[in-house]
Design an enzyme around this catalytic site. Structure first.
Site, PDB file in Angstrom:
ATOM      1  N   ASP A 188       0.825  -1.212   0.000  1.00  0.00           N
ATOM      2  CA  ASP A 188       0.000   0.000   0.000  1.00  0.00           C
ATOM      3  C   ASP A 188       0.858   1.259   0.000  1.00  0.00           C
ATOM      4  O   ASP A 188       2.049   1.224   0.329  1.00  0.00           O
ATOM      5  CB  ASP A 188      -0.966  -0.009   1.193  1.00  0.00           C
ATOM      6  CG  ASP A 188      -0.245  -0.002   2.532  1.00  0.00           C
ATOM      7  OD1 ASP A 188       0.819  -0.636   2.643  1.00  0.00           O
ATOM      8  OD2 ASP A 188      -0.738   0.662   3.465  1.00  0.00           O
ATOM      9  N   ASP A 223       8.690   4.223  -1.554  1.00  0.00           N
ATOM     10  CA  ASP A 223       8.003   3.644  -0.386  1.00  0.00           C
ATOM     11  C   ASP A 223       6.730   2.948  -0.831  1.00  0.00           C
ATOM     12  O   ASP A 223       5.708   3.587  -0.955  1.00  0.00           O
ATOM     13  CB  ASP A 223       7.727   4.759   0.619  1.00  0.00           C
ATOM     14  CG  ASP A 223       7.032   4.277   1.871  1.00  0.00           C
ATOM     15  OD1 ASP A 223       6.954   3.057   2.086  1.00  0.00           O
ATOM     16  OD2 ASP A 223       6.542   5.117   2.635  1.00  0.00           O
ATOM     17  N   GLU A 225       0.319  -1.347   5.654  1.00  0.00           N
ATOM     18  CA  GLU A 225       1.409  -0.820   6.485  1.00  0.00           C
ATOM     19  C   GLU A 225       1.213   0.655   6.797  1.00  0.00           C
ATOM     20  O   GLU A 225       1.451   1.107   7.914  1.00  0.00           O
ATOM     21  CB  GLU A 225       2.758  -1.024   5.774  1.00  0.00           C
ATOM     22  CG  GLU A 225       3.986  -0.724   6.636  1.00  0.00           C
ATOM     23  CD  GLU A 225       4.376   0.739   6.696  1.00  0.00           C
ATOM     24  OE1 GLU A 225       5.108   1.118   7.617  1.00  0.00           O
ATOM     25  OE2 GLU A 225       3.942   1.531   5.838  1.00  0.00           O
TER      26      GLU A 225
END
Ligand code: NAG
Ligand code: NAG
Ligand code: NAG
Ligand code: ZN
Length: 513
Positions: free
Chosen positions: A136, A166, A200
């Site tokens: 995610d 990320d 996360e």
């Protein structure tokens, strides 16, 4: 007393003083230049490198671009783009066919959108390890982006998009590395797990935590866990010229509080001396004016600077190597910028402030939300005590929305298998950069794994320059293709290096020499 005697005493004292200064300087310098350099434990041949030819690089670039285009956004713990998460499931199956068809890799979907891969090694006697990454991403709108955040545009050697750093580069880099290893006919000796969480960015409670429950029910223990986190930083630490690899051996804890004040409501024409807004504002101001204590030296940050000391130029190198003397100065200097301040103390951030609806009505209630990130040397209970003492006003009610302690410090000594495997792999992939332990300021899925291992390391295998930091969760997130190759190379070699039985002892070292 004769004058001669006086002069004699003064002379002797001066001599002693100079001798003292001389000894002190000598001690400082000796420590500066002899402070043990972390030993290179593994000598000689390591893992085979991935040969990334044009075809492989193209495959890799396209794999990441395709992944960025699937907007796996987490808006909140309840609200995620589940369509995109479902699409991602099909996507990786299509892009990494060998991973999904290998006879020794078992794949399962956990909690509908997260993934757990079990890669069976040839030697069942070796304790398995685990690599984590997450699917995610945080939300992004087109505004302020050079290219739309979910377009996966490639420009001047960079792939742009939300998740480029990320953490989709790690998801893709990791699966791609495994795909390449399988292509080569490789099967590991040591078994390992790959966990890809789907929430996360909003806690990991549904994804990573379910993976942990699953492993725990099977009685799994892990020799180490590697997750995203710190990275190879270049120019990020002031005074350090060379790139250095920071491996997160702990991460900060967190407390989120609501502060609420209830006072009788009233008309603005006859206000009381104090209103709920005034009382709350004063409480919040006291928190800001009384930062949590500077904990420099109480946690792992001191050993990070000490181990980095030889990378600083004079006189910083002497100071960092002699924190026993200079730590008061160093800790004050670190306080002056928000990024290093976050390393030395529990931070206080007021994030929401709510009250009032009408311009002529004194509101009954005022409420603020405050987020604290806990330094590894403090606990939730200790910090709550300080908060209560600082606010020191019974009218301000505290309610805890969530809290967790800082993570235990993972071992990072010469005999620790996981840390040494990481160091060996980082040395090989990033041309011998120094590897030092650090504190992860943000949180990761790996925090849910404390019951499976004491060796958790947070390291994203790419190089970051100061200007990259703001792109993570910010505008124009991007990764260079060079960096993306490093990510693949890192996992490709890490998996092979982890096939070693154990860390060589000093004895074995001598035999080799
Ligand atoms: C969710 O993802 C799908 C693609 O899987 C996309 O079409 C849709 O616009 C996304 N929704 C939101 C709210 O971002
Ligand atoms: C905490 O405060 C925020 C801001 O006023 C509010 O939106 C939220 O609902 C509160 N949560 C609880 C559990 O009180
Ligand atoms: C670890 O185990 C303890 C005791 O069984 C439990 O209370 C705790 O919640 C577990 N922690 C995590 C992160 O799973
Ligand atoms: Zn992340």
């Amino acid at each position: 007393m004769s004058r001669a005697f006086c002069r004699g005493t003064a002379g002797a004292l001066l001599g002693l003083f100079l001798l003292g200064v001389g000894l002190l300087i000598t001690a400082l310098l000796i420590r500066t230049y002899t402070l043990t350099k972390p030993r290179v434990i593994w000598q000689g041949e390591g893992a085979q490198e991935a040969t990334l030819g044009d075809r492989a690089i193209k495959q890799l670039r396209q794999a990441l671009i395709g992944a960025v285009r699937i907007p796996t956004v987490s808006f909140s713990e309840e609200e995620q783009n589940f369509t995109a998460l479902a699409e991602f499931k099909d996507y990786i199956r299509k892009v990494f066919p060998r991973v999904f068809s290998s006879s020794f890799i078992q794949h399962e979907v956990v909690a509908q959108y997260s993934h757990l891969f079990t890669v069976r090694g040839l030697d069942q006697g070796l304790m398995p390890y685990m690599i984590l990454a997450h699917l995610d991403v945080v939300p992004a709108t087109d505004e302020g982006w050079k290219f739309p955040p979910f377009s996966g545009e490639e420009h001047s050697g960079y792939i742009y998009g939300r998740g480029a750093l990320d953490d989709k580069s790690c998801v893709i880099g990791l699966l791609q590395a495994l795909e390449f290893l399988l292509e080569r006919g490789y099967q590991p000796r040591r078994s390992f797990y790959i966990g890809l969480g789907h929430d996360e960015e909003v806690s990991g409670h549904k994804g990573a935590m379910k993976i942990v429950e699953k492993l725990q029910s099977l009685g799994v223990k892990l020799v180490f866990v590697v997750d995203e986190g710190l990275a190879v930083v270049d120019g990020v630490i002031q005074g350090v010229k060379r790139p250095v690899a920071l491996v997160g051996t702990t991460e900060k804890g967190s407390i989120t509080l609501n502060l609420t004040v209830n006072q009788p409501p009233g008309h603005s024409s006859m206000p009381p001396a104090e209103t709920s807004i005034g009382i709350l504002a004063a409480a919040v101001l006291r928190l800001e004016n009384h930062p949590m204590p500077n904990m420099f030296g109480e946690g792992p940050e001191a050993s990070m600077f000490e181990q980095l000391s030889r990378e600083f130029s004079f006189p910083l190198n002497v100071m960092m190597a002699n924190l026993w003397l200079f730590s008061p100065i160093v800790s004050r200097v670190l306080e002056t910028t928000p990024s290093s301040n976050a390393i030395v103390r529990t931070t206080t951030a007021i994030t929401i402030f709510n009250s009032g609806l009408k311009s002529n009505v004194i509101p009954h209630m005022a409420r603020a939300t405050v987020n604290f990130r806990l330094h590894p040397a403090q606990t939730v209970d200790e910090v709550l005590d300080i908060i209560r003492n600082t606010i020191n006003d019974k009218r301000v009610k505290l309610s805890i929305l969530n809290s967790f302690d800082p993570l235990p410090i993972s071992p990072h000594d010469e005999s620790n298998f996981g840390y040494q495997i990481l160091q060996r792999t980082i040395h090989s992939v990033f041309s011998g950069v120094p590897v030092v332990p650090g504190i992860c300021i943000g949180n990761t899925d790996s925090r849910h794994f404390v019951n499976l291992t004491n060796s958790i390391y947070r390291f994203s295998p790419f190089q970051l320059k100061p200007e990259d930091l703001g792109r993570i969760h910010g505008l124009n997130e991007r990764i260079s293709v060079e960096n993306l190759k490093k990510v693949v190379q890192f996992y490709y070699q890490l998996i092979q290096n982890a096939d070693s039985d154990k860390v060589p002892t000093a004895d074995q070292d001598n035999h080799e020499l």
